[in-house]
Design a protein around this motif. Structure first.
Motif, PDB file in Angstrom:
ATOM      1  N   GLU A  76       0.826  -1.216   0.000  1.00  0.00           N
ATOM      2  CA  GLU A  76       0.000   0.000   0.000  1.00  0.00           C
ATOM      3  C   GLU A  76       0.859   1.264   0.000  1.00  0.00           C
ATOM      4  OE1 GLU A  76      -2.758  -0.347   3.221  1.00  0.00           O
ATOM      5  OE2 GLU A  76      -4.002  -1.790   2.136  1.00  0.00           O
ATOM      6  N   ILE A  77       1.936   1.219   0.748  1.00  0.00           N
ATOM      7  CA  ILE A  77       2.840   2.387   0.752  1.00  0.00           C
ATOM      8  C   ILE A  77       3.414   2.587  -0.646  1.00  0.00           C
ATOM      9  CG2 ILE A  77       5.076   3.249   1.578  1.00  0.00           C
ATOM     10  CD1 ILE A  77       4.395   1.983   4.312  1.00  0.00           C
ATOM     11  N   LYS A  80       1.108   4.132  -3.215  1.00  0.00           N
ATOM     12  CA  LYS A  80       0.746   5.548  -3.077  1.00  0.00           C
ATOM     13  C   LYS A  80       1.931   6.503  -3.140  1.00  0.00           C
ATOM     14  CE  LYS A  80      -3.787   5.108  -1.304  1.00  0.00           C
ATOM     15  NZ  LYS A  80      -4.811   5.572  -0.371  1.00  0.00           N
ATOM     16  N   PRO A  82       4.876   8.863  -4.738  1.00  0.00           N
ATOM     17  CA  PRO A  82       4.958   9.602  -6.010  1.00  0.00           C
ATOM     18  C   PRO A  82       5.717   8.769  -7.045  1.00  0.00           C
ATOM     19  CG  PRO A  82       5.694  10.963  -4.159  1.00  0.00           C
ATOM     20  CD  PRO A  82       5.529   9.571  -3.633  1.00  0.00           C
ATOM     21  N   LYS A 102       9.846  13.979  -0.934  1.00  0.00           N
ATOM     22  CA  LYS A 102       9.911  14.484   0.437  1.00  0.00           C
ATOM     23  C   LYS A 102       9.134  13.609   1.416  1.00  0.00           C
ATOM     24  CE  LYS A 102      10.735  19.363  -0.369  1.00  0.00           C
ATOM     25  NZ  LYS A 102      10.159  20.708  -0.198  1.00  0.00           N
ATOM     26  N   SER A 103       8.714  12.453   0.938  1.00  0.00           N
ATOM     27  CA  SER A 103       7.889  11.574   1.770  1.00  0.00           C
ATOM     28  C   SER A 103       8.762  10.502   2.410  1.00  0.00           C
ATOM     29  CB  SER A 103       6.833  10.936   0.866  1.00  0.00           C
ATOM     30  OG  SER A 103       5.978  10.144   1.598  1.00  0.00           O
ATOM     31  N   LYS A 104       8.582  10.309   3.701  1.00  0.00           N
ATOM     32  CA  LYS A 104       9.412   9.332   4.421  1.00  0.00           C
ATOM     33  C   LYS A 104       8.554   8.447   5.305  1.00  0.00           C
ATOM     34  CE  LYS A 104      12.512   9.966   8.062  1.00  0.00           C
ATOM     35  NZ  LYS A 104      13.531  10.801   8.701  1.00  0.00           N
ATOM     36  N   PHE A 105       8.604   7.152   5.079  1.00  0.00           N
ATOM     37  CA  PHE A 105       7.881   6.186   5.910  1.00  0.00           C
ATOM     38  C   PHE A 105       8.866   5.370   6.724  1.00  0.00           C
ATOM     39  CE2 PHE A 105       4.660   6.912   2.719  1.00  0.00           C
ATOM     40  CZ  PHE A 105       3.471   6.739   3.386  1.00  0.00           C
ATOM     41  N   GLU A 106       8.499   5.093   7.965  1.00  0.00           N
ATOM     42  CA  GLU A 106       9.285   4.145   8.753  1.00  0.00           C
ATOM     43  C   GLU A 106       8.371   3.031   9.242  1.00  0.00           C
ATOM     44  OE1 GLU A 106      12.773   7.082  10.485  1.00  0.00           O
ATOM     45  OE2 GLU A 106      11.187   6.394  11.840  1.00  0.00           O
ATOM     46  N   ILE A 107       8.694   1.817   8.899  1.00  0.00           N
ATOM     47  CA  ILE A 107       7.914   0.691   9.425  1.00  0.00           C
ATOM     48  C   ILE A 107       8.863  -0.382   9.928  1.00  0.00           C
ATOM     49  CG2 ILE A 107       5.794   1.027   8.093  1.00  0.00           C
ATOM     50  CD1 ILE A 107       6.748  -0.998   6.100  1.00  0.00           C
TER      51      ILE A 107
ATOM     52  N   ARG B 269      -1.331   9.342   1.514  1.00  0.00           N
ATOM     53  CA  ARG B 269      -0.246   8.445   1.900  1.00  0.00           C
ATOM     54  C   ARG B 269      -0.206   8.251   3.408  1.00  0.00           C
ATOM     55  NH1 ARG B 269       2.434  10.631  -2.648  1.00  0.00           N
ATOM     56  NH2 ARG B 269       3.156  12.512  -1.607  1.00  0.00           N
ATOM     57  N   LEU B 272      -2.465   5.680   5.093  1.00  0.00           N
ATOM     58  CA  LEU B 272      -2.118   4.259   4.972  1.00  0.00           C
ATOM     59  C   LEU B 272      -1.802   3.641   6.316  1.00  0.00           C
ATOM     60  CD1 LEU B 272       0.414   4.172   2.052  1.00  0.00           C
ATOM     61  CD2 LEU B 272      -1.924   3.315   2.118  1.00  0.00           C
ATOM     62  N   ILE B 299       1.402   0.911  13.327  1.00  0.00           N
ATOM     63  CA  ILE B 299       2.020   0.275  12.152  1.00  0.00           C
ATOM     64  C   ILE B 299       3.396   0.858  11.854  1.00  0.00           C
ATOM     65  CG2 ILE B 299       1.763  -0.167   9.686  1.00  0.00           C
ATOM     66  CD1 ILE B 299      -1.294   0.114  10.096  1.00  0.00           C
ATOM     67  N   GLY B 300       3.518   2.171  12.035  1.00  0.00           N
ATOM     68  CA  GLY B 300       4.784   2.809  11.717  1.00  0.00           C
ATOM     69  C   GLY B 300       4.616   4.311  11.758  1.00  0.00           C
ATOM     70  N   SER B 301       5.564   5.024  11.171  1.00  0.00           N
ATOM     71  CA  SER B 301       5.434   6.470  11.156  1.00  0.00           C
ATOM     72  C   SER B 301       5.706   6.975   9.754  1.00  0.00           C
ATOM     73  CB  SER B 301       6.414   7.097  12.137  1.00  0.00           C
ATOM     74  OG  SER B 301       7.733   6.907  11.658  1.00  0.00           O
ATOM     75  N   MET B 302       5.260   8.197   9.504  1.00  0.00           N
ATOM     76  CA  MET B 302       5.454   8.786   8.191  1.00  0.00           C
ATOM     77  C   MET B 302       5.587  10.277   8.385  1.00  0.00           C
ATOM     78  SD  MET B 302       3.465  10.653   5.842  1.00  0.00           S
ATOM     79  CE  MET B 302       3.394  10.888   4.074  1.00  0.00           C
ATOM     80  N   ASN B 303       6.451  10.923   7.656  1.00  0.00           N
ATOM     81  CA  ASN B 303       6.400  12.369   7.592  1.00  0.00           C
ATOM     82  C   ASN B 303       6.765  12.840   6.199  1.00  0.00           C
ATOM     83  OD1 ASN B 303       9.244  13.405   7.464  1.00  0.00           O
ATOM     84  ND2 ASN B 303       9.377  12.156   9.323  1.00  0.00           N
ATOM     85  N   GLU B 304       6.278  14.014   5.887  1.00  0.00           N
ATOM     86  CA  GLU B 304       6.509  14.554   4.552  1.00  0.00           C
ATOM     87  C   GLU B 304       6.366  16.068   4.620  1.00  0.00           C
ATOM     88  OE1 GLU B 304       4.458  12.451   1.482  1.00  0.00           O
ATOM     89  OE2 GLU B 304       4.843  13.984  -0.040  1.00  0.00           O
TER      90      GLU B 304
END
Lengths: 369, 369
Positions: A76-77, A80, A82, A102-107, B269, B272, B299-304
């Protein structure tokens, strides 16, 4: 581990791997996709213990490593993000950081140690056919596998190779679907039963292009499909397939030639009047120059006539409309030949070369119509 | 009764009438469509006691009469008929025979005597607007009606006319959506609350064309929409709408101008990582030149970060992401202005002319981010 790959390559790979991910498993590790980065390739791996998939994706390898990530969240990440380059980096605690623009996910991922590795099979001479052929043959037969597990063998399809001919057979106790494909060379005789689920999932991944090749390897317990950058490995169903040849017959008392689309539309209309639970048959009345279709249900009645060409006797016979619809839908011919014997014997829809044979058992219908 | 009409005209009419058919009613007659054939017109009528529809279809009138037919079965039959002329004939026992080419259906209808007739309302001067405008204004506001019946008024939308301006308002206790449309002439002041369900159904029937006009009539208890050959009559919701003007304010401490699509994709995003049940807010951190969006979940974290233009103070504020997404989705502007006051006060997304105003309440978020 650190890799950089395009979103589209990554997404494509993830969607392939997803086909062998357990939705809900008693082993949570099976809900993951493994990303395995070695010095020369990035591989995505999934395995639901019946079916295993490995697929290689393009990308820049910055640091080797391996991690298991929950497939649902990861896909899913990725979906979505870019449309740009995606960086995936993991640390010693299996935290995965996914960045794109500029999008950052941490899982949080997992070690892949518990992930069951795919069985290896000895690769002898592969059977080669086009992705198109395999995808078509699955579509044309898979609807008549049985969907319950009470007879395991009926949940699979027979893949039988004799010389340069591949025959694919499925049956569910009420009907048999058979398709034949000519191969480009001769092979050793082979007979395996492939789980229907495997075939359904693999046909979602296949390109369907005539020009794209595919290799098939078999062993006692497994079948391996290799194509593009993907390997799909499936368990086989053990046991002896049904002896179908003795159920087939070329005798007939009535032969009908009918426009396929007209017949299909007509059956489709008739089924409007049948509730799923009622299991009402449609009655087919074949006389000299037309086929009359009748249905009577608690909702109302319907009848319709279709012009046909006929040889042999008149006949009045009942069918489960769904079985006729399923078979007619996957036949590409404009006209089909239907062979009948009597109201209690199976009917056959087949072409002259027997590239396709659909056997359908009739249904008893009570008295007056 | 006997009529002949083209399948497409009949299907079109049936699909319109279906919008006011009860799926399951304690009054089985409400599951029917009435076909009323008089000397000069063929009319389809449906009525679920909240909403009533009458639509006229083209066709040849052979014999006058009237019958009520189960809407679901009738519509399915019509949908699957060949593309040709359809004959509908009824007998004294309300048996309806539907024939098209060689296909013949017989279903049992009912007398229409029990069918509740639509209330008649006095037609004063109609309010005129384009089907496009009404369809748009519904789409742009209907998402923020309340979906439970605990506050009946919140399940409807305020349609308020003052001079030559139509203002449409919906709210659900967490947010308010307001759209204004300029009309071509001045009208008497009008204020009615139209059920959301009516608006949802009517927007499915509207052509959405700028050139197609529509007339609206209102009475104390009803609203009537007339367009093409169709009349839609709905009950109004009784009571006084909320006094929203006192909730609106043009004061702000922070004004942000942001690219709508970037902001929307970014929130999309972030969500999610939120399970439906968790109701986690997204945290928006507005500083001098960018807006940072953060979310932390199990689930986790996200920043943008997104580039913005900003006036006024920095602010850190939490939102239910769904409310932002709903509003942003129906705004057509490339850039939107967001006005904020403090982390406990509502934010406003509005254009300069206030043709749209979306008020969204913020969500408390606990301490450290």
């Amino acid at each position: 581990m650190k890799i950089v790959c395009s979103k589209s390559d990554l997404l494509n790979g993830v969607q392939i791997a997803l086909k062998a991910v357990s939705a809900k498993s008693t082993m949570p590790i099976l809900e993951c996709i493994v990303i395995e980065v070695t010095s020369n390739q990035i591989k995505l791996i999934s395995n639901d213990m019946e079916l295993g998939i490995e697929t290689i994706i393009n990308g820049e390898i910055v640091e080797e490593g391996v991690i298991a990530i929950n497939a649902k969240i990861f896909s899913e990440i990725v979906r979505k993000l870019p449309e740009n380059d995606v960086t995936i980096q993991t640390d010693d605690n299996f935290k995965a950081t996914i960045t794109c623009e500029k999008s950052k996910f941490e899982i949080l991922g997992k070690t892949s140690e518990e992930f069951p590795s795919l069985p290896t099979i000895t690769k002898n001479k592969p059977i080669i056919l086009s992705q198109f052929s395999l995808k078509e043959v699955i579509r044309q037969t898979v609807f008549s596998i049985a969907d319950n597990e009470s007879n395991k063998i009926m949940t699979g399809e027979l893949f039988e190779i004799e010389k340069n001919e591949l025959r694919v057979v499925s049956l569910d106790g009420h009907r048999i679907s058979i398709r034949k494909i000519q191969l480009n060379q001769e092979y050793e005789d082979t007979k395996v039963i492939v789980p229907g689920k495997t075939l359904i999932e693999i046909s979602k991944i296949l390109s369907g292009e005539v020009s794209d090749e595919l290799q098939i390897y078999t062993s006692d317990k497994h079948i391996l499909f290799e194509f593009d950058k993907t390997t799909v490995l499936s368990r086989l169903i053990e046991g002896e397939f049904f002896k179908i040849d003795q159920m087939l017959s070329n005798d007939y008392e009535t032969k009908v030639t009918i426009n396929k689309k007209e017949f299909l539309n007509c059956i489709d209309r008739a089924t409007l009047l049948v509730k799923e639970s009622e299991k009402k048959p449609i009655i087919v009345n074949i006389t000299d120059s037309d086929l009359e279709l009748k249905i009577n249900s608690s909702i109302g009645s319907m009848n319709e006539e279709i012009d046909i060409r006929k040889e042999g006797k008149d006949i009045l016979i009942g069918f489960n409309p769904k079985f006729l619809i399923d078979a007619l839908r996957v036949i590409d011919d404009e006209e089909v030949d239907i062979y009948l014997f009597n109201p209690k014997a199976p009917c056959f829809i087949r072409d002259k070369e027997e590239n396709y044979v659909y056997l359908i058992l009739p249904v008893n219908f009570s008295g007056a119509v």
